[in-house]
Enzyme design. Structure first.
Site, PDB file in Angstrom:
ATOM      1  N   GLY A   1       0.822  -1.204   0.000  1.00  0.00           N
ATOM      2  CA  GLY A   1       0.000   0.000   0.000  1.00  0.00           C
ATOM      3  C   GLY A   1       0.851   1.247   0.000  1.00  0.00           C
ATOM      4  O   GLY A   1       0.440   2.292  -0.494  1.00  0.00           O
TER       5      GLY A   1
ATOM      6  N   GLY B   1       3.420  23.996  -1.126  1.00  0.00           N
ATOM      7  CA  GLY B   1       2.909  23.066  -2.119  1.00  0.00           C
ATOM      8  C   GLY B   1       1.664  22.382  -1.574  1.00  0.00           C
ATOM      9  O   GLY B   1       1.111  22.760  -0.531  1.00  0.00           O
TER      10      GLY B   1
ATOM     11  N   GLU C   1       6.161  30.084   2.309  1.00  0.00           N
ATOM     12  CA  GLU C   1       6.545  29.538   1.010  1.00  0.00           C
ATOM     13  C   GLU C   1       7.607  30.437   0.394  1.00  0.00           C
ATOM     14  O   GLU C   1       7.455  31.656   0.326  1.00  0.00           O
ATOM     15  CB  GLU C   1       5.331  29.436   0.097  1.00  0.00           C
TER      16      GLU C   1
ATOM     17  N   ARG D   1       9.345  15.815  -1.594  1.00  0.00           N
ATOM     18  CA  ARG D   1       9.693  14.436  -1.296  1.00  0.00           C
ATOM     19  C   ARG D   1      10.856  14.004  -2.174  1.00  0.00           C
ATOM     20  O   ARG D   1      11.036  14.517  -3.284  1.00  0.00           O
ATOM     21  CB  ARG D   1       8.494  13.506  -1.520  1.00  0.00           C
TER      22      ARG D   1
ATOM     23  N   HIS E   1     -28.848  21.692 -12.653  1.00  0.00           N
ATOM     24  CA  HIS E   1     -29.033  22.952 -11.923  1.00  0.00           C
ATOM     25  C   HIS E   1     -29.924  22.697 -10.717  1.00  0.00           C
ATOM     26  O   HIS E   1     -30.947  22.029 -10.841  1.00  0.00           O
ATOM     27  CB  HIS E   1     -29.701  23.987 -12.842  1.00  0.00           C
TER      28      HIS E   1
END
Length: 467
Positions: free
Chosen positions: A38, A179, A200, A269, A444
């Site tokens: 996983g 990010g 940032e 990463r 709608h």
């Protein structure tokens, strides 16, 4: 020696999708995973973080009910242990589903580290040498990157992995990195009542997205009380007994001191290649740790028979779980001798699950112009449709199209836009023109009606927006 058709190294989204598809095509598959099948997405990324963001949305709903709709509701407290128990149950159920699916497909899952010993061989801890007759697939994923000079202690200075498993919620947090990961964690902690400062280095949040996406997102985060500092850099950090004291150099060359209980570093990463033995197979990683394919259509490296999927790939692969699924399918079909279409990275959607959310597919307006396209652009605020007014969170739909031609990019900001981007993915992937989309009727009142309205205007048939 153990022989198999395909050896997959890494059991994350890219790895297990490769294994499942290859097994479905009749190939013998060994999947080597040194942690849990996983991977990051299931255990430390996509799934647990989005479960927590859903809980944050529920908290925000209580606040909105009281302050906007006259519902006399109050939030007594957030039981952190109960929240993480529910999150972990969701992860565990998904994990059982994946492992069960692999077992049903007759994929041999081997728990251990794998090290390449040649172009078709690898040594797996506790399993010995494995020979892959058709090929080896590298799917070892990535880990959080830490800035030079900073060390994560799991308590005061943390990564996104650490933040997931923190024993309690902080009352204040300094998030470094604007990010998707940084924005999501800033959003979550603010919903949980923390004072949040988001720093940032680039001149805007989500710097890889369209400038209007960044603008609307920043406006939404600031409206929620998040202190957003763009064009800013961390110049010093002191770790204290009760938190951190950081010195931030702002875009105006001013110095600010920020104190917080926790510093969350979310600056990207890095691919995981340690112990993989790339050199033994004749491979070399680039300066950022990626292993580039020589053939992007087949995702095959310069060594025939060795393929790469997931976070190990450099751009244009976006390092997203859903892109990894597509890469795994393509590689498995290639190894089975089928002609598999190359992954269309331009049509891979990008989503940030903050509040407000962002979702996009295709190039930004600037990227389209830089590529030489003569573009027309239409931007429609979500509040131009009734359902957008109901939600009251602002946001927008932005469409970038060739003049007299196909749609190039669609960019969304607002509530639940992660669930709205699939239509735009098909629009981009099928080279549709604005008139093609305008022909179809949107329900709608819905938020997706804003997408339809934006295309109606571009097609010269606008109802609520002047063409």
């Amino acid at each position: 020696m153990n022989e198999t058709d395909v050896l997959v190294i890494g059991g994350g989204t890219g790895g297990y999708s490769t294994a499942l598809r290859a097994a479905a095509l009749g190939l013998d598959v060994v999947l080597a995973e040194r942690d849990k099948v996983g991977g990051t997405c299931l255990h430390r990324g996509c799934i647990p973080s989005k479960a927590m963001l859903h809980a944050a949305e529920l908290v925000d709903g209580i606040v909105e009910a009281r302050e906007r709709w006259g519902v006399k509701a109050t939030l007594e407290a957030v039981d952190w242990s109960a929240l993480i128990a529910t999150r972990d149950d969701i992860v565990a159920r998904n994990h059982r589903g994946v492992t069960g699916r692999l077992a049903h497909a007759a994929v041999e899952v081997v728990h251990g580290s794998a090290e390449l010993t040649g172009p078709r061989t690898a040594r797996v801890t506790g399993h010995g040498e494995v020979v892959a007759r058709r090929g080896i697939v590298l799917a070892t994923g990535s880990r959080p990157r830490m800035l030079p000079g900073l060390t994560a202690d799991g308590r005061r200075v943390v990564t996104s992995d650490d933040a997931l498993f923190a024993p309690e919620l902080p009352r204040s947090v300094l998030v470094l990195g604007g990010g998707a990961i940084g924005v999501e964690y800033a959003s979550f902690h603010r919903s949980m009542g923390a004072h949040v400062t988001l720093v940032e280095a680039a001149d805007r949040l989500l710097p890889l997205e369209d400038v209007d996406v960044s603008r609307h997102l920043t406006r939404g985060l600031k409206r929620r009380g998040i202190d957003v500092l763009t064009g800013a850099r961390l110049s010093d950090v002191a770790v204290l007994d009760d938190g951190v004291r950081a010195t931030v150099r702002t875009a105006r060359a001013e110095t600010r001191t920020v104190r917080a209980e926790r510093l969350l570093v979310a600056v990207g990463r890095s691919p995981v290649t340690d112990g993989l033995g790339l050199a033994a197979a004749g491979l070399v990683a680039d300066d950022r740790g990626h292993v580039a394919p020589a053939d992007w259509a087949r995702l095959e490296t310069s060594v025939p028979g060795i393929h790469v999927v997931g976070d190990l790939l450099p751009p244009p692969s976006p390092g997203l779980a859903h892109a990894s699924f597509a890469e795994g399918l393509a590689v498995a079909e290639t190894l089975a001798g089928l002609r598999s279409p190359a992954v269309d990275y331009a049509a891979v959607p990008r989503v940030t699950y903050s509040s407000p959310q962002t979702a996009a597919v295709g190039p930004t307006e600037a990227q389209a112009r830089d590529a030489g396209h003569d573009v027309v652009v239409n931007t429609l605020p979500l509040t131009a449709v009734a359902k957008g007014m109901v939600h009251g969170q602002g946001g927008m739909v932005k469409v970038v199209s060739e003049r007299g031609g196909r749609v190039l990019g669609v960019h969304l900001v607002g509530p639940h836009v992660s669930e709205m981007i699939a239509e735009s993915q098909l629009i981009i992937g099928w080279d549709a023109e604005p008139a093609d989309v305008a022909h179809h009727v949107h329900a709608h009142p819905t938020l997706s009606e804003a997408v339809g309205e934006a295309f109606l205007t571009l097609a010269g048939r606008g109802l609520h927006q002047q063409s």
